[in-house]
Motif scaffolding. Structure first.
Motif, PDB file in Angstrom:
ATOM      1  N   THR A  25      29.061  27.935  36.316  1.00 47.79           N
ATOM      2  CA  THR A  25      29.668  29.206  35.906  1.00 47.79           C
ATOM      3  C   THR A  25      29.636  29.423  34.399  1.00 47.79           C
ATOM      4  O   THR A  25      29.767  30.557  33.953  1.00 47.79           O
ATOM      5  N   PHE A  28      27.022  31.979  33.589  1.00 44.80           N
ATOM      6  CA  PHE A  28      27.143  33.340  34.109  1.00 44.80           C
ATOM      7  C   PHE A  28      27.324  34.341  32.970  1.00 44.80           C
ATOM      8  O   PHE A  28      27.861  34.003  31.920  1.00 44.80           O
ATOM      9  N   GLU A  31      30.389  39.416  31.736  1.00 45.51           N
ATOM     10  CA  GLU A  31      31.099  40.399  32.576  1.00 45.51           C
ATOM     11  C   GLU A  31      31.598  39.792  33.894  1.00 45.51           C
ATOM     12  O   GLU A  31      32.417  40.398  34.574  1.00 45.51           O
ATOM     13  N   GLU A  32      31.159  38.589  34.225  1.00 48.86           N
ATOM     14  CA  GLU A  32      31.617  37.918  35.448  1.00 48.86           C
ATOM     15  C   GLU A  32      32.821  37.008  35.216  1.00 48.86           C
ATOM     16  O   GLU A  32      33.350  36.425  36.158  1.00 48.86           O
ATOM     17  N   LEU A  36      33.449  36.797  39.450  1.00 47.01           N
ATOM     18  CA  LEU A  36      32.792  35.716  40.187  1.00 47.01           C
ATOM     19  C   LEU A  36      33.074  34.342  39.571  1.00 47.01           C
ATOM     20  O   LEU A  36      33.340  33.380  40.289  1.00 47.01           O
ATOM     21  N   THR A  37      33.044  34.254  38.263  1.00 49.09           N
ATOM     22  CA  THR A  37      33.316  32.967  37.600  1.00 49.09           C
ATOM     23  C   THR A  37      34.684  32.447  38.001  1.00 49.09           C
ATOM     24  O   THR A  37      34.830  31.306  38.450  1.00 49.09           O
ATOM     25  N   CYS A  80      30.299  32.410  47.511  1.00 49.88           N
ATOM     26  CA  CYS A  80      30.092  32.695  46.085  1.00 49.88           C
ATOM     27  C   CYS A  80      28.690  32.285  45.640  1.00 49.88           C
ATOM     28  O   CYS A  80      28.067  32.959  44.816  1.00 49.88           O
ATOM     29  N   THR A  84      25.944  34.548  43.835  1.00 51.18           N
ATOM     30  CA  THR A  84      25.311  34.052  42.612  1.00 51.18           C
ATOM     31  C   THR A  84      23.788  34.139  42.717  1.00 51.18           C
ATOM     32  O   THR A  84      23.112  34.578  41.786  1.00 51.18           O
ATOM     33  N   ARG A  87      22.600  37.820  42.744  1.00 48.11           N
ATOM     34  CA  ARG A  87      22.672  38.434  41.411  1.00 48.11           C
ATOM     35  C   ARG A  87      21.743  37.759  40.407  1.00 48.11           C
ATOM     36  O   ARG A  87      21.745  38.081  39.231  1.00 48.11           O
ATOM     37  N   TYR A  89      21.729  34.712  39.162  1.00 42.92           N
ATOM     38  CA  TYR A  89      22.332  33.832  38.167  1.00 42.92           C
ATOM     39  C   TYR A  89      21.944  32.378  38.414  1.00 42.92           C
ATOM     40  O   TYR A  89      22.296  31.497  37.637  1.00 42.92           O
TER      41      TYR A  89
END
Length: 117
Positions: A25, A28, A31-32, A36-37, A80, A84, A87, A89
């Motif tokens: 994380t 990442f 903005e996460e 999500l983080t 998650c 991830t 997106r 990442y």
């Protein structure tokens, strides 16, 4: 090691997974950080914490209840991971490595629940 949970291999594996998720994380986008983080780290930490909390010498039924919470949190980490990957990442190789770590923890939690019944 003086606490029961410290001797549990499943707890040690969950702790390793939480560390891997924490490292992941950190890469990442900013903005996460609150989305999500945060969610992913809390879910991974929850696996570790529920195993520890449930092992406090209560009944086997109570321990199983906490192990089921840990199981749900492990599955949340998997969800998650899918977000991830979607997106972009994380690459497929790292996704699969972490996915298999989650799967290993899940199998171990299920085995521990079975052994306590």
């Amino acid at each position: 090691m003086s606490f029961k949970f410290e001797k549990l291999t499943v707890w040690q594996k969950a702790l390793d997974l939480a560390d891997k998720i924490d490292q992941l994380t950190k890469s990442f986008p900013r903005e996460e950080i609150y989305v999500l983080t945060s969610q992913m780290k809390r879910a991974a930490d929850s696996v570790v914490l529920n195993i520890a909390e449930g092992s406090t010498g209560q009944s086997n039924a109570e321990f199983c209840r906490f192990l089921r919470y840990a199981l749900r949190s492990d599955i949340e980490v998997v969800a998650c991971l899918y977000l991830t990957r979607r997106r972009k990442y994380i690459n497929e190789e790292r996704f699969l490595t972490l996915y298999h770590s989650c799967e290993e923890v899940l199998v171990m939690i299920n085995a521990l629940i079975k052994s306590l019944k």
